[in-house]
Write an enzyme that holds these catalytic residues in place. Sequence first.
Site, PDB file in Angstrom:
ATOM      1  N   HIS A   1      -8.073  -5.727   7.413  1.00  0.00           N
ATOM      2  CA  HIS A   1      -7.849  -4.714   8.440  1.00  0.00           C
ATOM      3  C   HIS A   1      -8.131  -5.296   9.825  1.00  0.00           C
ATOM      4  O   HIS A   1      -9.261  -5.600  10.166  1.00  0.00           O
ATOM      5  CB  HIS A   1      -8.689  -3.444   8.231  1.00  0.00           C
ATOM      6  CG  HIS A   1      -8.050  -2.249   8.877  1.00  0.00           C
ATOM      7  ND1 HIS A   1      -7.203  -1.396   8.195  1.00  0.00           N
ATOM      8  CD2 HIS A   1      -8.089  -1.786  10.142  1.00  0.00           C
ATOM      9  CE1 HIS A   1      -6.779  -0.444   9.012  1.00  0.00           C
ATOM     10  NE2 HIS A   1      -7.296  -0.668  10.204  1.00  0.00           N
TER      11      HIS A   1
ATOM     12  N   GLU B   1      -2.630  -1.718  -3.123  1.00  0.00           N
ATOM     13  CA  GLU B   1      -3.700  -0.916  -2.536  1.00  0.00           C
ATOM     14  C   GLU B   1      -3.309   0.558  -2.575  1.00  0.00           C
ATOM     15  O   GLU B   1      -2.120   0.888  -2.513  1.00  0.00           O
ATOM     16  CB  GLU B   1      -3.918  -1.299  -1.066  1.00  0.00           C
ATOM     17  CG  GLU B   1      -4.319  -2.721  -0.820  1.00  0.00           C
ATOM     18  CD  GLU B   1      -4.523  -3.013   0.653  1.00  0.00           C
ATOM     19  OE1 GLU B   1      -5.131  -4.050   0.966  1.00  0.00           O
ATOM     20  OE2 GLU B   1      -4.069  -2.207   1.493  1.00  0.00           O
TER      21      GLU B   1
ATOM     22  N   HIS C   1       0.857  -1.184   0.000  1.00  0.00           N
ATOM     23  CA  HIS C   1       0.000   0.000   0.000  1.00  0.00           C
ATOM     24  C   HIS C   1       0.898   1.241   0.000  1.00  0.00           C
ATOM     25  O   HIS C   1       1.160   1.834   1.043  1.00  0.00           O
ATOM     26  CB  HIS C   1      -0.915  -0.007   1.233  1.00  0.00           C
ATOM     27  CG  HIS C   1      -1.968   1.052   1.213  1.00  0.00           C
ATOM     28  ND1 HIS C   1      -3.227   0.862   1.753  1.00  0.00           N
ATOM     29  CD2 HIS C   1      -1.963   2.318   0.755  1.00  0.00           C
ATOM     30  CE1 HIS C   1      -3.941   1.970   1.608  1.00  0.00           C
ATOM     31  NE2 HIS C   1      -3.181   2.877   1.013  1.00  0.00           N
TER      32      HIS C   1
END
Length: 238
Positions: free
Chosen positions: A191, A70, A43
């Site tokens: 998450h 991401e 990410h």
Amino acid sequence: MARLSVNINKIATLRNSRGGNNPDLVQVAKDCERFGAQGITVHPRPDERHIRYADVFDLKKIVTTEFNIEGNCQEQKFVELVLASKPEQVTLVPDALGQITSNHGWDTIANQAYLQDIIKVFKDAGIRVSIFVDPVVEMVEAAATTGTDRIELYTEAYATQYLQNKEQAVAPYVKAAEVAHKLGLGINAGHDLDLHNLKYFSDNIPALDEVSIGHALISDALYYGLENTIQMYLRQLA
């Protein structure tokens, strides 16, 4: 069985804290795959505080499983990075500039037209698209109109409530996943999933394709070792 994609952002954070190339991000990605991970996730953020843009191209050369990038598609540099590196999957996250970590999914109703346009850009390049959403049926239904291939269920609320009432914690995710599956969307999740809450989540979410786990997995690896930790997470998904 849902696939395990290991987010290696925290490895890059450790490397960047001292400069140089220790730990070696590329070698860690190779090791994660060798130890059983079925994907590698990164990410990158504009400040490059963990994953650097150059890392993406280095990883693209060696990742043999699924490479998932991401990030905030409202940053033009991110869009250019993804189009240039062409991962198997891009996950679109509505991060704000300077945000420490992702903390909400897309409002797929308010951003429907924008998402339709940006998703087409990636899909025209042959990249599978997943978008970050909260476990809200209306948001899932609107996501299905954007052209996305998958949604990624944002699981912080589940993880937070899990110890108090796991049945209540997972209920909105079950409903959202059922709707997504009926609408033909693939289902990812991520998450704050960890060794305590992952199995219950995986067992209860229909048609779960993939989980992306970074912080908890890398933290556990400090105690259990990376190879053993990856195997422990894979067992939770079996």
